[in-house]
Design an enzyme around this catalytic site. Structure first.
Site, PDB file in Angstrom:
ATOM      1  N   ASN A   1      29.105  22.971  29.895  1.00 30.51           N
ATOM      2  CA  ASN A   1      28.220  23.040  31.058  1.00 30.51           C
ATOM      3  C   ASN A   1      26.897  23.720  30.752  1.00 30.51           C
ATOM      4  O   ASN A   1      26.128  24.027  31.664  1.00 30.51           O
ATOM      5  CB  ASN A   1      28.915  23.775  32.205  1.00 30.51           C
ATOM      6  CG  ASN A   1      29.853  22.869  32.988  1.00 30.51           C
ATOM      7  OD1 ASN A   1      29.673  21.654  32.998  1.00 30.51           O
ATOM      8  ND2 ASN A   1      30.853  23.455  33.629  1.00 30.51           N
TER       9      ASN A   1
ATOM     10  N   VAL B   1      30.942  11.404  34.703  1.00 25.86           N
ATOM     11  CA  VAL B   1      29.486  11.481  34.663  1.00 25.86           C
ATOM     12  C   VAL B   1      28.917  10.138  34.199  1.00 25.86           C
ATOM     13  O   VAL B   1      29.367   9.577  33.187  1.00 25.86           O
ATOM     14  CB  VAL B   1      29.014  12.597  33.712  1.00 25.86           C
ATOM     15  CG1 VAL B   1      27.501  12.778  33.828  1.00 25.86           C
ATOM     16  CG2 VAL B   1      29.730  13.900  34.017  1.00 25.86           C
TER      17      VAL B   1
ATOM     18  N   LYS C   1      31.190  27.319  30.670  1.00 26.41           N
ATOM     19  CA  LYS C   1      31.800  26.905  29.404  1.00 26.41           C
ATOM     20  C   LYS C   1      30.721  26.203  28.572  1.00 26.41           C
ATOM     21  O   LYS C   1      29.676  25.803  29.116  1.00 26.41           O
ATOM     22  CB  LYS C   1      32.981  25.970  29.662  1.00 26.41           C
ATOM     23  CG  LYS C   1      32.625  24.705  30.448  1.00 26.41           C
ATOM     24  CD  LYS C   1      33.872  23.901  30.779  1.00 26.41           C
ATOM     25  CE  LYS C   1      33.512  22.664  31.616  1.00 26.41           C
ATOM     26  NZ  LYS C   1      34.716  21.883  31.987  1.00 26.41           N
ATOM     27  N   PRO C   2      30.930  26.018  27.282  1.00 26.36           N
ATOM     28  CA  PRO C   2      29.897  25.378  26.455  1.00 26.36           C
ATOM     29  C   PRO C   2      29.508  23.983  26.944  1.00 26.36           C
ATOM     30  O   PRO C   2      28.352  23.582  26.802  1.00 26.36           O
ATOM     31  CB  PRO C   2      30.539  25.328  25.061  1.00 26.36           C
ATOM     32  CG  PRO C   2      31.487  26.484  25.043  1.00 26.36           C
ATOM     33  CD  PRO C   2      32.032  26.557  26.435  1.00 26.36           C
TER      34      PRO C   2
ATOM     35  N   ASP D   1      32.859  28.002  36.505  1.00 24.79           N
ATOM     36  CA  ASP D   1      33.269  27.117  35.410  1.00 24.79           C
ATOM     37  C   ASP D   1      32.254  27.166  34.264  1.00 24.79           C
ATOM     38  O   ASP D   1      31.813  26.137  33.755  1.00 24.79           O
ATOM     39  CB  ASP D   1      33.428  25.681  35.918  1.00 24.79           C
ATOM     40  CG  ASP D   1      34.201  24.791  34.937  1.00 24.79           C
ATOM     41  OD1 ASP D   1      34.893  25.341  34.060  1.00 24.79           O
ATOM     42  OD2 ASP D   1      34.098  23.551  35.047  1.00 24.79           O
TER      43      ASP D   1
ATOM     44  N   LEU E   1      28.738   8.510  30.795  1.00 24.54           N
ATOM     45  CA  LEU E   1      28.353   9.491  29.786  1.00 24.54           C
ATOM     46  C   LEU E   1      29.527  10.338  29.332  1.00 24.54           C
ATOM     47  O   LEU E   1      29.546  10.834  28.205  1.00 24.54           O
ATOM     48  CB  LEU E   1      27.250  10.419  30.339  1.00 24.54           C
ATOM     49  CG  LEU E   1      25.883   9.771  30.582  1.00 24.54           C
ATOM     50  CD1 LEU E   1      24.946  10.769  31.265  1.00 24.54           C
ATOM     51  CD2 LEU E   1      25.264   9.307  29.259  1.00 24.54           C
ATOM     52  N   GLY E   2      30.488  10.557  30.202  1.00 27.16           N
ATOM     53  CA  GLY E   2      31.621  11.390  29.826  1.00 27.16           C
ATOM     54  C   GLY E   2      32.477  11.705  31.023  1.00 27.16           C
ATOM     55  O   GLY E   2      32.183  11.323  32.160  1.00 27.16           O
TER      56      GLY E   2
END
Length: 895
Positions: free
Chosen positions: A143, A30, A140-141, A138, A22-23
């Site tokens: 997450n 992931v 952040k956008p 952590d 996925l990334g």
């Protein structure tokens, strides 16, 4: 797919089937996978091999377990974690939605309403985690996932697990935990012990980007971004988007402060500021003139209640805002206990001169009071060893030590805030230790003021002895050491005077009427006779002349009455105010209930006929179990009256109310009389043992004068009475005995320790009592009356409030954990032997007091009459940098 994916698939084939990648992020790759056991799609996240090698499986899995307990609608739960063929992985639900990162990449900016809603939900999730000791590290956008229109935070605690498990080795590899654009300054500088304030900073960065379209600090390289974060001040989102509401901009700037303690004290406080259109912070570019002309307002009781609910109802840590150029924050919070024991209570607190430490008292579930200490940025407090029984205390000007005394007349002691050996500076002190540069001032046994050198030495009397009931208690020493400020009052009076004593000439002068005066920033701050507010007036520290009008600078304080002239507020040298909040609505009262041996509670009668506002203490059942004698708080904080109540539903009989204090009752063997302790001075020190007919007829007669306030019991045969005594000349509390018909008590147990709660076994052969001879309260039995011929410790690890069973075959007490314990005993070969200990029930919901019995035993030994408290608990409020606010109300202080 990465080259190691086939090996990963093989290692997890019995649990997960990997579908595709996925990334990839900074710490993990992931995958979309199928959970074979539960037949559901999941997000399988695998730590990068180089990171896994540094962290190690055992440490990582141990640390990440803490996140499995986070249950919140805006937190993505942790399904699983483990190690397989060298891979470290964790599993979370697969969310069929997009991240805020993807949304920003597509749209650039969000509407104000939507951005604030998303961030407010995330702040709620952060608050939930922070209260449980988990910091994300952590935020952040990428997450923050959007699921059904609401945000959920992913990877919660994973960064903490990596950072904690990797330790110094992580730093050595050059790997970082966190994303540069959203790193807090302390995180950017490599601080491994970042707090909840770091998450608040990162969340403010996210909100800034949602509104402005880019993070608050940008540059061409990660190193340049970090340099800006470390050196730059908080930017205003209004520069690029003027339509953003001012309170939202102010909240972002506050959360982006470089110093962690300058930010919001909690994620909830950040969330509330975003919802409060009146919230302001510092000077926004578009509102500087308006802000400069606005005068700070006083915090009244109503506004304070709103502030506590809105910004600090569940503060997870103490955070003292540090003044920064151009902005000095005045922040009000409710102090939290910090020891993880909901049955305990905090009575008073102080902040050190350097603003780093908070010392406060804790009354544990047994009623034992001790001192605890923590840094203002810590969530938990630690006990100071050797301070059991501490009452009044004071932190040294160097912020290194604390002086204290124990309840009653005992030694004045000093201990380091770091812990260590306790120093005894004076053998007899009642309290109120106040530090100067070279001495500690305190109230001596004559209720005057003495002082002793800080390093120890000869005690010197400062104020002369008086014979007319006058009490003098020190409250402050002027910075130059030229004068002592003290409260002066007559025992039992409702008011007092704040006076100053020149330490050079010995001259005294009255400064104001009230109590608790301290000199801070050109102001004398004190409580008036009503003690429900704080007043301030400007004084000249050299001439001690008062100038200008006296002004009210805070309201809503809890009145603690005139006892010893004590006022429950503390103003630190750095200008931080701590005080007890006046209760709103119902008082915290205690009323009696029956509790069986399993802990089941029933009412004492079909209808409790005594006023529900009456708060009882010091219970004593008649021998036949039909009547209850108890103390009740009367008008005035230091007034105790005595009542007798018929448990079968009869009338309430007011037995003793002609003296300020009548308390600690016990019954004569035939139940015709009630014995108790009365104190005409109201000081709880100079008591007489008195007897009065239980029906209220006739006058009380003094049995033993000048024994202090104690407790006692008659033997069943009526031959002997035992009681605790403690006259002013005796610093400890000892156990005495009085034969029927005699007026001369004899000493039974008289040691340097504190002995109390004495009673005789039904057969009159054994003396039961408690003592702190080992450093903590324990329960003991001695033969009676030959008490020196034996000693048996009954309690296993701490014990208070011992009671004989009516049968004489059991002893009851509360243990160190607050549980009721029954000890079966039997005589054997002339001695008393313990057969077994039985834990009965958790007694922490019921009132306790190591110095006074707060329960009694029914005649059948199957039930206990106990006190259950109801109403609002004691609440301590802190206003950081309060003095700056108070000075605006007294113009003369600024001249």
């Amino acid at each position: 797919m990465p080259e190691h994916t086939p090996r990963l698939s093989e290692a997890l084939q019995d649990r997960y089937r990997i579908e595709h990648e996925l990334g990839e992020g900074g710490m993990a790759t992931v995958y979309l996978a199928q959970d074979l056991k539960h037949n559901r799609p999941v997000a399988l996240k695998v730590l990068k091999p180089e990171l896994a090698a540094v962290v190690g499986a055992e440490r990582f899995l141990a640390e990440i377990e803490t996140t499995a307990n986070l249950q919140h609608p805006h937190i993505l739960p942790l399904f699983d974690s483990g190690e397989a063929d060298g891979f470290l992985y964790y599993v979370m639900p697969y969310v069929e939605g997009e991240t805020l990162r993807e949304r920003l990449d597509r749209e650039g900016q969000l509407s104000v309403e939507e951005a604030v809603r998303y961030v407010s939900d995330v702040a709620e999730a952060l608050g939930h985690a922070h209260r449980r000791g988990v910091v994300h590290r952590d935020i952040k956008p990428a997450n923050i996932l959007i699921q059904d229109g609401r945000p959920v935070v992913a990877d919660f605690g994973v960064a903490l697990a990596v950072g904690s498990a990797g330790g110094a080795r992580l730093t050595e590899t050059g790997l970082s935990v966190g994303t540069p654009y959203y790193m807090s300054p302390e995180q950017a500088m490599g601080d491994a012990s970042v707090s909840a304030a770091s998450d608040i900073y990162a969340l403010a960065c996210v909100l800034y980007e949602l509104l402005a379209g880019e993070p608050p600090f940008t540059a061409g390289t990660a190193q340049a971004v970090l340099a800006k974060i470390i050196t730059g001040g908080p930017p205003s989102v209004l520069d690029g988007r003027p339509a953003v509401p001012r309170n939202v901009d102010a909240a972002i700037r506050c959360a982006l402060e470089r110093v962690p303690t300058d930010r919001f004290p909690s994620a909830e406080a950040f969330r509330e500021a975003l919802a409060d259109p009146d919230f302001r912070y510092g000077e926004a570019p578009a509102a500087a003139g308006e802000q400069a002309s606005r005068r700070l307002r006083l915090v009244t009781a109503g506004a304070l209640a709103l502030a506590v609910v809105a910004t600090a109802a569940a503060v997870a840590a103490f955070t003292r805002p540090v003044a920064s150029p151009g902005a000095s924050r005045v922040l009000t919070q409710e102090l939290t206990l910090g020891i993880g024991a909901p049955q305990a209570a905090m009575r008073s607190a102080e902040v050190s001169s350097d603003g780093r430490w908070i010392v406060h008292t804790v009354n544990d579930q047994r009623g034992v009071q001790s001192l605890y200490v923590r840094q203002v940025t810590e969530q938990t407090a630690r006990p100071l060893p050797g301070t059991s029984g501490a009452w009044r205390f004071g932190i040294s000007p160097t912020s290194e030590e604390v002086a204290f005394n124990q309840v009653g007349l005992g030694p004045l002691k000093v201990v380091s805030l770091q812990g260590g050996p306790v120093r005894v500076l004076a053998e007899r002190a009642i309290g109120w230790p106040v530090w100067s540069r070279n001495h500690i001032y305190f109230v001596n046994e004559e209720l005057g003021i003495s002082r002793v050198p800080i390093e120890g030495g000869e005690v010197e009397r400062v104020t002369p002895v008086t014979d007319d009931g006058l009490v003098r208690a020190p409250t402050d020493v002027l910075p130059a050491g030229s004068a002592l400020i003290f409260t002066e009052f007559y025992r039992g009076e409702e008011g007092g005077r704040i006076r100053a004593l020149s330490l050079e000439s010995g001259e005294m002068k009255t400064l104001a009427h009230g109590a608790g005066g301290v000199f801070r920033g050109g102001l004398l701050v004190f409580a008036p006779p009503s003690q429900d507010r704080l007043m301030a007036v400007a004084i000249d520290p050299e001439t001690l002349e008062v100038s200008g009008e006296t002004e009210t600078v805070a309201t809503g304080l809890a009145s603690v009455g005139p006892l010893y002239g004590g006022v429950n507020f503390y103003l630190s040298r750095s200008g931080d105010l701590i005080y007890s909040l006046a209760r709103q609505g119902e008082e915290n009262v205690a009323q009696p209930v029956w509790v069986d041996r399993s802990g089941n509670v029933t009412a004492i009668t079909a209808e409790w006929r005594v006023s529900p506002e009456m708060s009882l203490s010091a219970l004593a059942l008649s021998h036949d179990g039909t009547r209850l004698a108890a103390s009740s708080k009367g008008a005035g904080a230091n007034r105790m009256e005595l009542f007798v109540y018929d448990l079968r539903g009869g009338p309430l009989q007011r037995l003793a109310f002609d003296e300020p204090v009548s308390t600690r009752p016990f019954w004569s063997p035939d139940d015709r009389e009630v014995y108790y302790f009365e104190d005409p001075s109201g000081s709880f020190l100079e008591g007489n043992l008195v007897a009065r007919r239980a029906d209220g007829s006739g006058d009380g007669r003094t049995i033993v004068p000048d024994v202090g306030i104690g407790d006692g019991a008659w033997g069943q045969d009526g031959d002997w009475m035992v009681f605790r005594g403690g006259v002013p000349a005796r610093p400890s509390r000892d156990i005495l005995a009085l034969r029927a018909g005699s007026s001369e008590p004899i000493e039974l147990v008289a040691t340097d320790a504190t002995e109390q709660a004495p009673s005789l076994s039904p057969d009159g052969r054994w003396l039961l009592y408690q003592s702190d001879r080992t450093g903590q309260h324990e329960v003991y039995v001695r033969p009676f009356p030959e008490v020196d011929t034996g000693l048996l410790q009954i309690s296993l690890d701490g014990g208070t409030e011992p009671h004989w069973a009516r049968s004489g075959r059991e002893i009851f007490y509360r243990n160190d954990e607050g549980r009721m314990v029954a000890v079966q005993v039997e005589p054997r070969d002339g001695d008393l032997r313990m057969v077994r200990h039985d834990l009965l029930f958790d007694a922490t919901p019921f009132w306790s007091d190591p110095a006074s019995q707060q329960y009694d035993v029914a005649p059948d030994d199957q039930r206990f009459l106990m006190l259950r408290g109801e109403g609002s608990p004691n609440r301590l409020i802190v206003t950081w940098n309060w003095l700056e606010q108070a000075r605006t109300a007294v113009p003369e202080a600024n001249r």
